[in-house]
Structures are given as C-alpha cells and as structure tokens.
Design an enzyme around this catalytic site. Structure first.
Site, PDB file in Angstrom:
ATOM      1  N   HIS A 110      -3.636  -5.521   2.381  1.00 34.95           N
ATOM      2  CA  HIS A 110      -3.301  -5.693   3.798  1.00 34.95           C
ATOM      3  C   HIS A 110      -4.005  -6.947   4.289  1.00 34.95           C
ATOM      4  O   HIS A 110      -4.639  -7.654   3.538  1.00 34.95           O
ATOM      5  CB  HIS A 110      -3.834  -4.528   4.630  1.00 34.95           C
ATOM      6  CG  HIS A 110      -3.378  -3.177   4.236  1.00 34.95           C
ATOM      7  ND1 HIS A 110      -2.200  -2.638   4.675  1.00 34.95           N
ATOM      8  CD2 HIS A 110      -3.954  -2.232   3.467  1.00 34.95           C
ATOM      9  CE1 HIS A 110      -2.082  -1.410   4.204  1.00 34.95           C
ATOM     10  NE2 HIS A 110      -3.121  -1.127   3.457  1.00 34.95           N
ATOM     11  N   CYS A 132       0.809  -1.229   0.000  1.00 37.21           N
ATOM     12  CA  CYS A 132       0.000   0.000   0.000  1.00 37.21           C
ATOM     13  C   CYS A 132       0.844   1.282   0.000  1.00 37.21           C
ATOM     14  O   CYS A 132       1.420   1.611  -1.024  1.00 37.21           O
ATOM     15  CB  CYS A 132      -0.990  -0.045   1.148  1.00 37.21           C
ATOM     16  SG  CYS A 132      -2.362   1.101   0.883  1.00 37.21           S
TER      17      CYS A 132
HETATM   18  N1  GLN Z   1      -1.851   6.910   2.389  1.00 29.41           N
HETATM   19  C1  GLN Z   1      -2.005   6.088   1.231  1.00 29.41           C
HETATM   20  C2  GLN Z   1      -3.360   6.249   0.578  1.00 29.41           C
HETATM   21  O1  GLN Z   1      -4.317   6.571   1.220  1.00 29.41           O
HETATM   22  C3  GLN Z   1      -1.738   4.634   1.603  1.00 29.41           C
HETATM   23  C4  GLN Z   1      -2.695   4.072   2.607  1.00 29.41           C
HETATM   24  C5  GLN Z   1      -2.342   2.710   3.137  1.00 29.41           C
HETATM   25  O2  GLN Z   1      -1.153   2.342   3.254  1.00 29.41           O
HETATM   26  N2  GLN Z   1      -3.360   1.962   3.537  1.00 29.41           N
HETATM   27  O3  GLN Z   1      -3.487   6.034  -0.618  1.00 29.41           O
END
Ligand code: GLN
Length: 240
Positions: free
Chosen positions: A195, A95
C-alpha cells in the site's frame, strides 16, 4: 490518442489505506500526456465485460468485506477476468485484492474462494500480522527497479512452484515473512501487498502499467520531482 479504460473492482469495499489513490495517479499520468482516461466500476452483483476495459484494479480490504467480495467475484466476474487477462489486460490487485486472485484465502476455519488467475494460496496462520514499511526489487522490463510501500496483512501467501513473484524482498516481510518473495506477476496480472498507496510512491510503476495496458511506450513527463521525493522517502522509511 489512446484511452486507458480502467475498471475499479469493488471500489467502496476494497479501499483500505486509501488505495483508490492508485487510480488518481493513473488518471493524472494519462491526462498529463494527453491520453484519455475512462473510469468504470463493478461491485457486488455487477457483471463484468472483459473487452470494455484495459486495466482492472482492486485495492485492499478487511477480512469481513473480503468474504462478500470473494464469493461475488467467483460468481459474477471470474470468467471475464480470465478472458481479459488472456488478451493482455492489466490486472493490478493490492493486499486483500491480491489474496483473492489465487485459489483460496483460508481464515478462521473458512476457506474463501479465489478467482484462480494465478497459482497461489493464502492462509491466516497463527502469528502476528505482518506490518511495516517494505521495499522490493522488481523487474517489469528495462532492468530491476525498487518498489517501496507499506504492508499490513494477517494472511500469508504462498506461490505455486511455477509462479513468479513480483519482486524479491529487500526490506520487510513480503508474501509470508519467510521465503523472501513479494507479490506475484504472471503476464500482465500483478498482485502485491504494498500500500502507500502503491502508485503515488512508485510512479515509474504507474507508467509501466499504463504502457502494458495500452501496448505503447511513454515518454518521461519531465518533472517528477515531487513524485521522486515520495519514492525516496518511502525507500528511506524501509531502511534503504
Ligand atoms: N484482510 C487481509 C489480511 O489481513 C488483507 C488486509 C489488507 O488489505 N491490508 O490479510
């Protein structure tokens, strides 16, 4: 017996949804087989030695933490990451970490630099966050397999023309909610939005990554009943 030498990148900043659970799974699956496991870490300002590790891991993170991480990564870790990837080390980024593997992450009028290990760009476009359970079909050798997990991202990622996604979306949004692709895979460099954490729900993938990092073949462990149940429940949650 070989030792998996893993380096956690920015472990205290990039650990959304308990992504550090991925490291626990890699450790357990190495140790249950009698393989060594060595855990190192590199955070802000720390230099990185390309040859000291077989596996570089980075979890997801909030936009505000990604700002500091993005600049630091380009300044202090870019070269070592390219050298490591060039000699076949595994780089796994989830992510927020995945978004920083490419060229840039554009959000709110600023453009965060990426390390350019893969050809992709991420943009925070108007529109809702892409949230929910997700399942993809991936091919990492040995035939197509399902990876199931959970995604929550505001950024939309677009792969360059020659780049290969990690998988095809079976259910959920994937890279951008439009093109049916999820993640990226170039050699042993892998990025994904999933995740769960990712590896406890997909232990076949954990084993495959250990194989790729060490250049060995693993025997099955024999009793993965609990792990398989977690995988099935993640698939079901995604509607498969
Ligand atoms: N901050 C990033 C987004 O919102 C990644 C979020 C995350 O790692 N879940 O796209």
């Amino acid at each position: 017996m070989p030792t998996l030498r893993l380096c956690a990148l920015y472990p205290e900043l990039m650990n959304i949804y308990a992504d550090r659970g991925n490291i626990a799974v890699l450790r357990a699956r190495c140790e249950w087989r009698g393989l060594g496991f060595e855990l190192g870490a590199a955070s802000l300002d720390d230099p990185l030695e390309a040859d000291r590790h077989d596996f570089f891991y980075m979890g997801g993170g909030q936009d505000r933490d990604q700002v500091a991480v993005a600049h630091d990564m380009v300044a202090t870790k870019r070269e070592a990451l390219h050298a490591a990837a060039g000699r076949g080390a595994v780089v796994l980024a989830v992510c927020g970490g995945y978004q920083l593997l490419g060229h840039s992450y554009e959000l709110g009028g600023q453009e965060l630099p990426g390390v350019g290990l893969v050809d992709l760009r991420t943009v925070r476009e108007p529109g809702p966050r892409l949230i929910g359970n997700c399942a993809i079909e991936a091919e990492l050798g040995g035939g197509p397999r399902v990876i199931a997990g959970f995604e929550n991202h505001g950024g939309r990622t677009y792969l360059g023309d020659g780049e290969r996604p990690l998988g095809r979306v079976l259910s959920g949004h994937g890279n951008n909610g439009r093109d049916g692709f999820e993640g990226v895979q170039r050699g042993n460099v892998i990025g994904t939005y999933l995740h769960g954490p990712l590896l406890p729900k997909n232990v076949w993938l954990a084993d495959r990554l250990i194989e790729l990092a060490l250049g060995i073949e693993l025997e099955p462990l024999g009793d993965d009943a609990l792990e398989d149940a977690a995988h099935v429940s993640a698939r079901r949650a995604a509607g498969l």
